[in-house]
Write an enzyme that holds these catalytic residues in place. Structure first.
Site, PDB file in Angstrom:
ATOM      1  N   SER A 180       0.839  -1.202   0.000  1.00  0.00           N
ATOM      2  CA  SER A 180       0.000   0.000   0.000  1.00  0.00           C
ATOM      3  C   SER A 180       0.874   1.253   0.000  1.00  0.00           C
ATOM      4  CB  SER A 180      -0.873  -0.020   1.251  1.00  0.00           C
ATOM      5  OG  SER A 180      -1.475   1.236   1.437  1.00  0.00           O
ATOM      6  N   LYS A 197     -12.301  -5.179   3.182  1.00  0.00           N
ATOM      7  CA  LYS A 197     -13.237  -4.059   3.318  1.00  0.00           C
ATOM      8  C   LYS A 197     -14.663  -4.486   3.678  1.00  0.00           C
ATOM      9  CE  LYS A 197     -11.125  -0.545   0.370  1.00  0.00           C
ATOM     10  NZ  LYS A 197     -11.261   0.289  -0.820  1.00  0.00           N
ATOM     11  N   ASP A 226     -13.846   6.408   0.574  1.00  0.00           N
ATOM     12  CA  ASP A 226     -13.666   6.262  -0.883  1.00  0.00           C
ATOM     13  C   ASP A 226     -14.712   7.087  -1.641  1.00  0.00           C
ATOM     14  OD1 ASP A 226     -11.467   4.572  -0.932  1.00  0.00           O
ATOM     15  OD2 ASP A 226     -12.664   2.733  -0.913  1.00  0.00           O
ATOM     16  N   GLY A 283     -16.703  -3.053 -13.596  1.00  0.00           N
ATOM     17  CA  GLY A 283     -16.420  -3.707 -12.317  1.00  0.00           C
ATOM     18  C   GLY A 283     -17.608  -3.621 -11.377  1.00  0.00           C
ATOM     19  N   ALA A 284     -17.627  -4.551 -10.414  1.00  0.00           N
ATOM     20  CA  ALA A 284     -18.745  -4.562  -9.458  1.00  0.00           C
ATOM     21  C   ALA A 284     -18.261  -4.978  -8.072  1.00  0.00           C
ATOM     22  CB  ALA A 284     -19.838  -5.505  -9.958  1.00  0.00           C
ATOM     23  N   GLY A 285     -16.992  -4.706  -7.767  1.00  0.00           N
ATOM     24  CA  GLY A 285     -16.441  -5.032  -6.452  1.00  0.00           C
ATOM     25  C   GLY A 285     -16.641  -3.875  -5.479  1.00  0.00           C
ATOM     26  N   LEU A 290      -9.401   4.046 -11.727  1.00  0.00           N
ATOM     27  CA  LEU A 290      -9.089   4.124 -10.292  1.00  0.00           C
ATOM     28  C   LEU A 290      -7.709   3.568  -9.968  1.00  0.00           C
ATOM     29  CD1 LEU A 290     -12.313   3.276  -8.258  1.00  0.00           C
ATOM     30  CD2 LEU A 290     -11.721   5.331  -9.514  1.00  0.00           C
ATOM     31  N   TYR A 350      -3.834   3.323  -9.660  1.00  0.00           N
ATOM     32  CA  TYR A 350      -2.781   4.360  -9.555  1.00  0.00           C
ATOM     33  C   TYR A 350      -1.387   3.785  -9.790  1.00  0.00           C
ATOM     34  CZ  TYR A 350      -3.046   2.383  -4.889  1.00  0.00           C
ATOM     35  OH  TYR A 350      -3.116   1.505  -3.836  1.00  0.00           O
TER      36      TYR A 350
HETATM   37  P1  NAP Z   1     -12.500  -6.139  -5.814  1.00  0.00           P
HETATM   38  O1  NAP Z   1     -13.611  -5.945  -4.847  1.00  0.00           O
HETATM   39  O2  NAP Z   1     -11.614  -7.325  -5.690  1.00  0.00           O
HETATM   40  O3  NAP Z   1     -13.149  -6.112  -7.311  1.00  0.00           O
HETATM   41  C1  NAP Z   1     -12.346  -6.382  -8.421  1.00  0.00           C
HETATM   42  C2  NAP Z   1     -13.136  -6.124  -9.699  1.00  0.00           C
HETATM   43  O4  NAP Z   1     -12.246  -6.339 -10.826  1.00  0.00           O
HETATM   44  C3  NAP Z   1     -14.314  -7.069  -9.898  1.00  0.00           C
HETATM   45  O5  NAP Z   1     -15.346  -6.389 -10.574  1.00  0.00           O
HETATM   46  C4  NAP Z   1     -13.708  -8.160 -10.793  1.00  0.00           C
HETATM   47  O6  NAP Z   1     -14.656  -8.848 -11.601  1.00  0.00           O
HETATM   48  C5  NAP Z   1     -12.840  -7.326 -11.707  1.00  0.00           C
HETATM   49  N1  NAP Z   1     -11.764  -8.109 -12.327  1.00  0.00           N
HETATM   50  C6  NAP Z   1     -10.662  -8.615 -11.739  1.00  0.00           C
HETATM   51  N2  NAP Z   1      -9.900  -9.272 -12.637  1.00  0.00           N
HETATM   52  C7  NAP Z   1     -10.558  -9.178 -13.839  1.00  0.00           C
HETATM   53  C8  NAP Z   1     -10.274  -9.638 -15.155  1.00  0.00           C
HETATM   54  N3  NAP Z   1      -9.163 -10.323 -15.431  1.00  0.00           N
HETATM   55  N4  NAP Z   1     -11.155  -9.325 -16.151  1.00  0.00           N
HETATM   56  C9  NAP Z   1     -12.270  -8.597 -15.882  1.00  0.00           C
HETATM   57  N5  NAP Z   1     -12.589  -8.132 -14.656  1.00  0.00           N
HETATM   58  C10 NAP Z   1     -11.742  -8.420 -13.633  1.00  0.00           C
HETATM   59  O7  NAP Z   1     -11.506  -4.875  -5.803  1.00  0.00           O
HETATM   60  P2  NAP Z   1     -11.874  -3.338  -5.496  1.00  0.00           P
HETATM   61  O8  NAP Z   1     -11.649  -3.033  -4.075  1.00  0.00           O
HETATM   62  O9  NAP Z   1     -13.214  -3.057  -6.077  1.00  0.00           O
HETATM   63  O10 NAP Z   1     -10.715  -2.572  -6.322  1.00  0.00           O
HETATM   64  C11 NAP Z   1     -10.731  -2.533  -7.735  1.00  0.00           C
HETATM   65  C12 NAP Z   1      -9.585  -1.666  -8.250  1.00  0.00           C
HETATM   66  O11 NAP Z   1      -9.773  -0.311  -7.820  1.00  0.00           O
HETATM   67  C13 NAP Z   1      -8.214  -2.099  -7.706  1.00  0.00           C
HETATM   68  O12 NAP Z   1      -7.257  -1.992  -8.756  1.00  0.00           O
HETATM   69  C14 NAP Z   1      -7.923  -1.073  -6.629  1.00  0.00           C
HETATM   70  O13 NAP Z   1      -6.532  -0.844  -6.432  1.00  0.00           O
HETATM   71  C15 NAP Z   1      -8.599   0.177  -7.202  1.00  0.00           C
HETATM   72  N6  NAP Z   1      -8.983   1.136  -6.151  1.00  0.00           N
HETATM   73  C16 NAP Z   1      -8.408   2.372  -6.189  1.00  0.00           C
HETATM   74  C17 NAP Z   1      -8.752   3.307  -5.223  1.00  0.00           C
HETATM   75  C18 NAP Z   1      -8.114   4.678  -5.269  1.00  0.00           C
HETATM   76  O14 NAP Z   1      -8.147   5.369  -4.246  1.00  0.00           O
HETATM   77  N7  NAP Z   1      -7.585   5.107  -6.389  1.00  0.00           N
HETATM   78  C19 NAP Z   1      -9.674   2.998  -4.215  1.00  0.00           C
HETATM   79  C20 NAP Z   1     -10.252   1.724  -4.210  1.00  0.00           C
HETATM   80  C21 NAP Z   1      -9.891   0.798  -5.190  1.00  0.00           C
HETATM   81  P3  NAP Z   1     -15.423 -10.160 -11.020  1.00  0.00           P
HETATM   82  O15 NAP Z   1     -16.546  -9.660 -10.181  1.00  0.00           O
HETATM   83  O16 NAP Z   1     -15.849 -10.860 -12.270  1.00  0.00           O
HETATM   84  O17 NAP Z   1     -14.381 -10.946 -10.249  1.00  0.00           O
END
Ligand code: NAP
Length: 295
Positions: free
Chosen positions: A14, A65, A101, A126-128, A231, A233
């Protein structure tokens, strides 16, 4: 001496310790911000430790989270709406949960992206956890419509069902991750936000896949009038951002959101305004060092 830290999965590096410590030192606060790598089976014990008098709180990141939610004593309204926690404040042994966030995303969108989402149409890849925060933010800001496209379609439909806003407000749709979905949604969109992890990771890992495979969105659906907000970085410029730039679209990376969510958390723990320029500088330095190390 007081303590803060970031609770994330083991092996997840991180940037928060670098830029939060720089901000604490800048204001000469006697607080140490540490990395607290934690496997899922160790989360409960780690959370127990947050109640100690010397601990002010913590950030929470992937993969904890959502799992940490039932371990909290009080949930802020935003946490209830998003269903995920990224900040914990220890108030005399009671753990209060926040999700900064949402505010961090909106501030970055407005200030760094110069984009007001009110009345605009957005697509979310995305939907995480991050997508849930972004959809919450766009509903709160009065977006006209939000379309969620995700590899696992069931996760996108679940998100849309759980977040359905009151009648008359933002329209919410879920679409499967297929070319036709992207092409139709992109036609009227003003904003496209990547909330997947596709395109992130070390330089070595990214080299193994093609530029196209490292982007969650087919390049040819991106129109020039759209703001493409990734999102991610690390790296500072993702394949999606490059493709968007080549198509004449405006682009925004994930660093401003990272700093602004951190600044909001900093305020909750310390009661002080965060020195965001100091945070930006420290984060850029740490990013450059980590990119160099993974080359
Ligand atoms: P998460 O809950 O694990 O969700 C991951 C998402 O990515 C899901 O929608 C997943 O799809 C999709 N995914 C992963 N691998 C994939 C692939 N090969 N092809 C297509 N879709 C794929 O993670 P999160 O917390 O939402 O974070 C997502 C991203 O946002 C990360 O890179 C994180 O570093 C970034 N982020 C940045 C900030 C910031 O402050 N800039 C804040 C939060 C998060 P499925 O549902 O199909 O698995």
């Amino acid at each position: 001496m007081k303590y803060l830290g970031v609770i994330g999965g083991p092996g997840k590096k991180s940037l928060s310790p670098a830029f939060q410590q720089a901000a604490l030192d800048h204001l000469q606060l006697d607080i140490v911000y540490e990395a607290w790598p934690t496997p899922p089976e160790g989360l409960e014990v780690r959370v127990g430790g947050l109640r100690a008098q010397a601990v002010l709180g913590a950030n929470v990141t992937i993969p904890h989270k959502e799992a940490i939610l039932p371990m909290m004593d009080e949930l802020d309204d935003v946490v209830r709406r998003v269903g995920a926690v990224n900040t914990v404040v220890n108030r005399e042994g009671r753990l209060c949960a926040y999700n900064t966030d949402v505010a961090g995303f909106l501030r970055a969108l407005r200030e760094a992206g110069q984009f007001d989402p009110a009345g605009r149409r957005a697509i979310i890849a995305g939907a995480g956890g991050a997508a849930r925060a972004v959809v919450t933010a766009l509903i709160e800001a009065g977006a006209a419509s939000v379309t969620v496209i995700n590899r696992t379609f069931a996760r996108a439909t679940k998100l849309v069902q759980e977040m359905r806003p009151p009648a008359g407000a933002t329209e919410l749709h879920a679409l499967p991750d297929a070319y036709i979905s992207w092409a139709s949604a992109a036609m009227g969109a003003d904003l496209l936000v990547n909330c997947t992890s596709v395109g992130s990771g070390s330089r070595a890992a990214r080299k193994q896949a093609s530029e196209e495979a490292n982007s969650p969105v087919p390049a040819d659906v991106i129109r020039s009038g759209v703001l493409v907000y990734d999102l991610i970085y690390r790296p500072a410029e993702t394949p999606l951002m490059r493709a968007a730039h080549n198509r004449g679209a405006r682009v925004l990376g994930g660093l401003p959101m990272l700093i602004y969510q951190g600044a909001e958390s900093f305020g909750l723990w310390t009661g002080r305004a965060a020195p965001v320029e100091v945070m930006f500088e420290a984060a850029r330095k740490a990013l450059a060092a980590s990119e160099g190390a993974s080359a």
